[in-house]
Scaffold this active site. Structure first.
Site, short mmCIF file in Angstrom:
data_model
loop_
_atom_site.label_atom_id
_atom_site.label_comp_id
_atom_site.label_asym_id
_atom_site.label_seq_id
_atom_site.Cartn_x
_atom_site.Cartn_y
_atom_site.Cartn_z
N ARG A 1 0.77 -1.16 -0.06
CA ARG A 1 -0.06 -0.09 0.08
C ARG A 1 0.72 1.28 -0.03
O ARG A 1 2.01 1.34 0.49
CB ARG A 1 -1.00 0.07 1.39
CG ARG A 1 -2.14 -0.89 1.14
CD ARG A 1 -3.23 -0.33 0.08
NE ARG A 1 -4.43 -1.21 -0.01
CZ ARG A 1 -4.40 -2.06 -0.80
NH1 ARG A 1 -3.51 -2.19 -1.75
NH2 ARG A 1 -5.49 -2.62 -0.93
N GLU B 1 -3.31 8.24 -5.28
CA GLU B 1 -3.33 7.50 -6.54
C GLU B 1 -4.44 7.99 -7.06
O GLU B 1 -5.70 8.36 -6.09
CB GLU B 1 -3.60 6.15 -6.00
CG GLU B 1 -2.32 5.22 -5.62
CD GLU B 1 -2.42 4.05 -5.36
OE1 GLU B 1 -3.53 3.33 -5.86
OE2 GLU B 1 -1.44 3.19 -4.85
N HIS C 1 -0.74 0.26 -9.92
CA HIS C 1 -1.56 -0.46 -9.06
C HIS C 1 -2.05 -1.46 -9.59
O HIS C 1 -3.45 -1.74 -9.88
CB HIS C 1 -2.63 0.52 -8.29
CG HIS C 1 -2.99 -0.21 -6.88
ND1 HIS C 1 -3.25 0.48 -5.82
CD2 HIS C 1 -3.12 -1.51 -6.52
CE1 HIS C 1 -3.54 -0.23 -4.68
NE2 HIS C 1 -3.37 -1.61 -5.23
P1 NAD Z 1 -1.62 -10.86 5.06
O1 NAD Z 1 -2.42 -10.25 5.92
O2 NAD Z 1 -1.41 -12.43 4.60
O3 NAD Z 1 0.16 -10.61 5.55
C1 NAD Z 1 0.39 -9.46 6.05
C2 NAD Z 1 1.48 -9.84 7.09
O4 NAD Z 1 1.93 -8.44 7.62
C3 NAD Z 1 0.97 -10.64 8.04
O5 NAD Z 1 1.73 -11.65 8.19
C4 NAD Z 1 1.33 -9.77 9.30
O6 NAD Z 1 1.60 -10.36 10.64
C5 NAD Z 1 2.26 -8.95 8.89
N1 NAD Z 1 2.37 -7.68 9.55
C6 NAD Z 1 1.31 -6.79 10.04
N2 NAD Z 1 1.90 -5.79 10.68
C7 NAD Z 1 3.16 -5.87 10.57
C8 NAD Z 1 4.29 -4.90 10.87
N3 NAD Z 1 4.03 -3.63 11.45
N4 NAD Z 1 5.63 -5.27 10.49
C9 NAD Z 1 5.84 -6.33 9.97
N5 NAD Z 1 4.84 -7.35 9.61
C10 NAD Z 1 3.49 -7.03 9.74
O7 NAD Z 1 -1.59 -10.05 3.68
P2 NAD Z 1 -1.36 -10.07 2.16
O8 NAD Z 1 -2.49 -10.60 1.55
O9 NAD Z 1 -0.04 -10.68 2.23
O10 NAD Z 1 -1.12 -8.56 1.46
C11 NAD Z 1 -0.20 -7.74 2.10
C12 NAD Z 1 -0.20 -6.36 1.61
O11 NAD Z 1 -0.37 -6.40 0.41
C13 NAD Z 1 -1.45 -5.66 1.99
O12 NAD Z 1 -1.01 -4.43 2.37
C14 NAD Z 1 -2.48 -5.72 0.92
O13 NAD Z 1 -3.58 -4.52 1.00
C15 NAD Z 1 -1.44 -5.53 -0.38
N6 NAD Z 1 -1.96 -5.92 -1.49
C16 NAD Z 1 -1.66 -5.13 -2.53
C17 NAD Z 1 -2.30 -5.38 -3.77
C18 NAD Z 1 -1.93 -4.72 -5.12
O14 NAD Z 1 -2.56 -4.49 -6.22
N7 NAD Z 1 -0.70 -3.98 -5.13
C19 NAD Z 1 -3.16 -6.55 -3.93
C20 NAD Z 1 -3.21 -7.45 -2.76
C21 NAD Z 1 -2.75 -7.05 -1.74
#
Ligand code: NAD
Length: 303
Positions: A230, A259, A277
């Site tokens: 994000r 964005e 994105h």
């Molecule tokens: P997820 O919830 O499976 O994984 C997130 C991880 O981050 C978890 O393991 C959690 O323990 C960890 N975490 C939380 N706070 C933390 C911190 N302060 N420091 C370190 N680790 C921390 O999520 P995901 O499905 O792997 O998605 C990850 C990111 O990708 C999210 O921000 C999601 O919005 C983003 N995303 C972006 C797109 C895109 O189009 N670019 C698409 C899907 C997801």
């Protein structure tokens, strides 16, 4: 049972829904039309175009489930839905592989200067010497956030013979161990040691601008950093300064503080690769999202 598909979703999801419901597909329904007709539906399936604010939910007297065929639920007033006993579901796992693959694309494009070499080659230049790259083999991947996407990036980087280290205070150490990842207790150690840093955490008050001037100072001057999570997790002003001053070597972004990102000063730099994105945009991810949420609806009604 009547279901409204209010945004374009993969046909397979619609097909599955038809097994249990009368399905109305109206992907250009206006907010006014939705407000008028919402009371007819038991289930509504949306992506991001259709908004379901409290005033719409208020009128949804038959509605049992709102399904978002995608990751977030920002377009749905979840509190209002919960208060009315309406279930809200999404498909966060549908895009994990797709986003991990896009991250690999940004990493390879940056480390082998593919995007900039493409521009130069098509401009009729033949600048072989300008685009000396580096191998990923034996480099250290530093993952911030070892969830669904972070762990898929690790799997892929292992195939490139990289070592993997990570910071994720919520991840049980044995999970990291089983994945062959060295888990650190503080982010600074990861930022100091990694050659390729990739961010996969949610945007929260804790993570917002968690990569800023101080953190860039810790990184190797050969480090590359990527954000497909994000916008706002990386402080873009600090990233710009780090890329210009040579504090780090390069970066890749799919997400931005603002964005659509149009006049972002980062776009002036050659040592950053940017995409709009699109990390989650594949046919497979959209198909999976539609199938997953259709199954949630079917399970709710069929048990
Ligand atoms: P997820 O919830 O499976 O994984 C997130 C991880 O981050 C978890 O393991 C959690 O323990 C960890 N975490 C939380 N706070 C933390 C911190 N302060 N420091 C370190 N680790 C921390 O999520 P995901 O499905 O792997 O998605 C990850 C990111 O990708 C999210 O921000 C999601 O919005 C983003 N995303 C972006 C797109 C895109 O189009 N670019 C698409 C899907 C997801």
């Amino acid at each position: 049972m009547k279901a409204l598909v209010a945004d374009a979703i993969n046909e397979k999801g619609i097909e599955n829904l038809k097994e249990i419901a009368e399905v109305v597909v109206d992907t250009s329904i206006s907010p006014e039309e939705l407000l008028e007709t919402v009371g007819e539906y038991d289930a509504i399936i949306v992506r991001s175009r259709t908004k379901l604010p409290a005033e719409v939910i208020e009128k949804a007297d038959k509605l049992k489930i709102i399904a978002r065929a995608g990751v977030g639920v920002d377009n749905i007033d979840v509190n209002a839905a919960t208060q009315k006993g309406i279930m809200v579901v999404n498909a966060p796992e549908s895009t994990s592989i797709t986003v991990a693959e896009h991250t690999m694309g940004l990493i390879l494009s940056t480390i082998r200067k593919i995007a900039i070499a493409d521009k130069s080659t098509k401009a009729g230049k033949w600048e072989k010497k300008a685009f000396m790259g580096m191998e990923l083999r034996n480099k250290t991947l530093g993952v911030i956030g070892m969830g669904r996407i972070g762990s898929q990036v690790v799997n892929r980087c292992k195939a490139f013979e990289m070592d993997a280290i990570a910071y994720d205070p919520y991840l049980p150490p044995e999970v990291a161990k089983n994945m062959g990842v060295e888990l650190y207790e503080n982010i600074e150690d990861v930022l100091t040691r990694a050659d390729v840093i990739t961010i996969h955490v949610p945007l929260t008050p804790e993570t917002e601008h968690s990569i800023s001037t101080e953190q860039f100072k810790l990184m190797k001057d050969t480090a590359l950093i990527f954000n497909c999570a994000r916008g706002g997790i990386i402080d873009e002003d600090a990233l710009y300064d780090a890329l210009v001053s040579g504090e780090i070597l390069g970066a890749g972004l799919d997400v931005y503080e603002e964005e659509p990102a149009k006049d972002n000063k980062l776009f002036q730099l050659d040592n950053i690769v940017c995409t709009p994105h699109i990390a989650a945009s594949t046919k497979e991810a959209q198909r999976d999202a539609a199938i997953i949420v259709a199954n949630e609806v079917i399970t709710l009604f069929k048990g």
